[in-house]
Enzyme design. Structure first.
Site, short mmCIF file in Angstrom:
data_model
loop_
_atom_site.label_atom_id
_atom_site.label_comp_id
_atom_site.label_asym_id
_atom_site.label_seq_id
_atom_site.Cartn_x
_atom_site.Cartn_y
_atom_site.Cartn_z
N PRO A 101 0.53 -1.50 0.27
CA PRO A 101 -0.28 0.24 -0.14
C PRO A 101 0.88 1.63 0.06
CG PRO A 101 -0.01 -1.41 2.59
CD PRO A 101 0.55 -1.98 1.41
N CYS A 102 1.33 1.88 -1.48
CA CYS A 102 2.05 2.89 -1.41
C CYS A 102 1.08 4.05 -1.28
CB CYS A 102 3.25 2.72 -2.13
SG CYS A 102 2.39 2.55 -4.17
#
Length: 165
Positions: A101-102
């Site tokens: 989850p950037c």
């Protein structure tokens, strides 16, 4: 890829991760806690091997940021003994998004910062199509924003290296 025969509701079931396609879930099991199974760790390691050691460390640490929380490029850099710019470059080229989850990584001032290589200097909330996507992902996870576009809550800094053997 090995599959689990009887997954427990508290386990994260394995997912197909490929740097050339979107990951797809292999089960509809309701997830109540975050536990990485051995099969998932093996699958993650398979696709992390071609990456640089630094990018592997960044993505594994990023996996520890829970849904509904956010961190900053500088907080990750401190944890990794690196620079915020190096962390940002790893986020920009993340082939595993959104499962890695950037979108949960924000600028030091709690604003959205960049997403997918796009970094617009603007005071307008959600300017740019990728920034809109990042903001919507965070809103869907329960992150709130004030009128200046700054995330509410506190910066997550309790990183762990998930996926390391």
């Amino acid at each position: 890829m090995a599959t689990e025969t009887t997954p427990e509701p508290s386990q994260v079931v394995s997912a197909t991760l490929s740097p050339h396609s979107q990951p797809t879930a292999k089960s509809t099991t309701t997830i109540t806690t975050t536990t990485i199974t051995t099969d998932t760790q093996t699958e993650i390691q398979k696709y992390l091997r071609p990456l640089t050691p630094f990018r592997r460390r960044v993505y594994r640490a990023l996996l520890s940021v829970p849904e509904g929380r956010w961190t900053t490029y500088s907080a990750m850099a401190t944890y990794l003994n690196s620079s915020a710019r190096a962390v940002g470059n790893a986020m920009r080229t993340n082939p595993f998004a959104p499962e890695v989850p950037c979108h949960r990584v924000l600028a030091a001032d709690r604003t959205l910062g960049g997403y997918k290589g796009e970094w617009k200097v603007s005071k307008h909330i959600g300017s740019g199509s990728f920034r809109d996507e990042k903001r919507l992902r965070l809103l869907d996870e329960g992150v709130t924003f004030d009128g200046d576009g700054k995330a509410g809550g506190s910066c997550f800094k309790e990183f762990r290296d998930l996926g390391a053997k």
